[in-house]
Scaffold this active site. Structure first.
Site, PDB file in Angstrom:
ATOM      1  N   THR A   1       0.813  -1.224   0.000  1.00 35.25           N
ATOM      2  CA  THR A   1       0.000   0.000   0.000  1.00 35.25           C
ATOM      3  C   THR A   1       0.840   1.265   0.000  1.00 35.25           C
ATOM      4  O   THR A   1       0.460   2.273  -0.584  1.00 35.25           O
ATOM      5  CB  THR A   1      -0.932   0.001   1.233  1.00 35.25           C
TER       6      THR A   1
ATOM      7  N   ASP B   1       1.073  -6.809   5.355  1.00 38.51           N
ATOM      8  CA  ASP B   1       0.492  -8.080   5.815  1.00 38.51           C
ATOM      9  C   ASP B   1       1.547  -9.101   6.244  1.00 38.51           C
ATOM     10  O   ASP B   1       1.399  -9.769   7.258  1.00 38.51           O
ATOM     11  CB  ASP B   1      -0.383  -8.706   4.719  1.00 38.51           C
TER      12      ASP B   1
HETATM   13  N1  DGL Z   1      -2.255  -6.872   1.085  1.00 37.90           N
HETATM   14  C1  DGL Z   1      -1.413  -5.867   1.463  1.00 37.90           C
HETATM   15  C2  DGL Z   1       0.066  -6.164   1.426  1.00 37.90           C
HETATM   16  O1  DGL Z   1       0.731  -5.936   0.449  1.00 37.90           O
HETATM   17  C3  DGL Z   1      -1.639  -4.507   0.917  1.00 37.90           C
HETATM   18  C4  DGL Z   1      -1.838  -3.662   2.077  1.00 37.90           C
HETATM   19  C5  DGL Z   1      -0.580  -3.229   2.777  1.00 37.90           C
HETATM   20  O2  DGL Z   1       0.454  -2.919   2.206  1.00 37.90           O
HETATM   21  O3  DGL Z   1      -0.688  -3.130   3.974  1.00 37.90           O
HETATM   22  O4  DGL Z   1       0.594  -6.583   2.419  1.00 37.90           O
END
Ligand code: DGL
Length: 441
Positions: free
Chosen positions: A98, A177
């Site tokens: 993100t 994540d």
């Molecule tokens: N699913 C997530 C990841 O890349 C995107 C959100 C984030 O960066 O926290 O870990």
């Protein structure tokens, strides 16, 4: 950048990205942002006082008036901020997540940045902290990471450290994540690093008023460029306020919340430091000190992919262990209940884990026990049931998180003989095991 017409108007009025402007007839005041590559060239992007970036369509009647010049320089040279003598050199490795995403003003959807240096355009204050060279290693969501990506990051860090004796630190932007798995993997693979290696990310993309991307990046850059903490760690919001970020040891960090900005906690440990946006660093725990870079850094990169992380719960079927025996796995970390339990004497014989665990150990599989309580320490002695499991040869992993124990076992099995790996699983190698459990932690 913007359309030819907008560019002409901006240059006629001597307006540069970063300048505070008023747009009429919309009556909107904000700072001009460099235009993201993927949006419409007739959309002017303005950062409002509340932190939101908005796109304004540039119409024939649109007028733009400069109120004052930029607070920050917006000079970018190719892949980084142009160098300023006297500022420390740091490297920024972009891997996705993100923190590298923005809203496309045309569609309203979040997308991953095509050019990672756009991240610097979003946080111009970084140019006052360090000379930053950005590189795009890959751009993926962290749920898609595998040990191959961990190895790529570790190789790149080793090359950067080996080839730049003036490098003060490294920042890695990463999806949140699985950031704690990567932090553990880098801690084991790299061993003793001479400079700070700082992972950071964000829970909310940089276009939201509540985004944590800017502060996390600024604080990570402060830690990388001027702290003397030579460790791999995660630097993210310490509370939901914008007061401090915490720099947490890589093997002790864990994501504890799906959406809050202070999602990461130090588990069975304290953060190594708190850092403010203005660069004040308060040391809050012991740490390894920065050393001057000399010679090569030789990472141990191998990883045994056939290691599983298995959760125990009421009514759980132990044949999951037999599945892994059949699949010829080399290691299994169990996330047990409480002090490190798996069912051993319940009324349903077929739900007792004892026989399957014994079969796994007899087949040469290393079985480690952690706790799904997350906080606290496993203990193989307190209850009879625990003694039965440890009697079978299950290794109790002290106060390691299940995720760190999982990464550690894969790394141990990749780099050492099985007997050594088994012995080292509950010995401290990279700050993952603390000798004592402190009440405040
Ligand atoms: N699913 C997530 C990841 O890349 C995107 C959100 C984030 O960066 O926290 O870990």
């Amino acid at each position: 950048m913007y359309s030819k017409k907008i560019d002409e108007i901006l240059s006629e009025n001597k307006i540069m990205p970063g300048d505070l402007v008023k747009i009429e007839p919309d009556g909107i005041t904000g700072e001009i942002m460099p235009k993201p590559d993927s949006s419409d060239s007739c959309i002017l992007v303005i950062k409002l006082k509340n932190g939101y970036n908005i796109g304004i369509e540039f119409r024939p009647e649109t007028k733009i008036k400069k109120i004052r010049g930029a607070d920050f320089r917006f000079e970018f040279s190719g892949e980084g901020i142009s160098e300023v003598a006297g500022l420390p050199d740091i490297a920024l490795i972009y891997t996705g997540g993100t923190i590298g995403s923005k809203v496309d003003y045309k569609t309203g959807g979040v997308y991953m940045l095509i050019k990672p240096e756009e991240l610097l355009h979003e946080v111009p204050e970084l140019s006052l902290i360090a000379n930053i060279k950005v590189e795009n290693l890959f751009s993926i969501a962290s749920e898609d990471m595998t040990y191959t990506e961990w190895q790529k990051i570790a190789v790149r860090i080793s090359e950067l450290i080996t080839n730049n004796k003036d490098l003060r630190g490294i920042v890695i932007t990463h999806g949140t994540d699985t950031m704690h798995y990567t932090a553990s993997a880098l801690s084991f693979m790299l061993g003793d690093v001479p400079i700070p290696v700082v992972l950071t990310g964000s829970q909310r993309s940089s276009d939201r008023g509540s985004s944590d991307a800017f502060m996390n990046l600024v604080c990570a850059t402060h830690i990388a460029s001027k702290s003397d903490i030579a460790e791999v760690g995660i630097c993210m919001h310490n509370s939901s306020n914008d007061d401090f970020c915490a720099f947490i040891r890589g093997t002790k960090a864990r994501k504890m919340h799906t959406s809050r900005r202070d999602a990461f906690a130090a588990v069975n440990d304290k953060p190594m430091a708190l850092v403010s946006q203005s660069g004040d660093i308060e040391i809050t725990n012991g740490y390894k000190k920065r050393r001057s870079i000399g010679g090569q850094i030789k990472p141990r990169l191998e990883f045994e992919g056939k290691v599983a992380l298995v959760k125990v719960y009421p009514n759980s079927d132990p044949s999951i262990i037999d599945f892994y025996i059949e699949k010829k796995y080399a290691g299994i970390i169990i996330e047990g209940t409480g002090l490190g339990h798996a069912p051993v004497s319940g009324s349903h014989e077929e739900l007792r884990w004892t026989e399957s665990i014994k079969r796994a150990i007899d087949a040469g599989i290393i079985v480690g026990m952690t706790s799904q309580c997350i906080f606290g320490r496993t203990n193989p002695y307190v209850y009879r049931n625990l003694r039965i499991l440890s009697g079978l040869g299950v290794v109790y992993c002290e106060d390691m998180t299940p995720e760190t124990a999982y990464v550690k076992l894969g790394w141990l099995l990749g780099n050492f003989k099985k007997d050594e790996a088994r012995k080292m699983l509950n010995q401290n190698l990279a700050g993952e095991i603390k000798a004592r459990t402190e009440f405040e932690e």
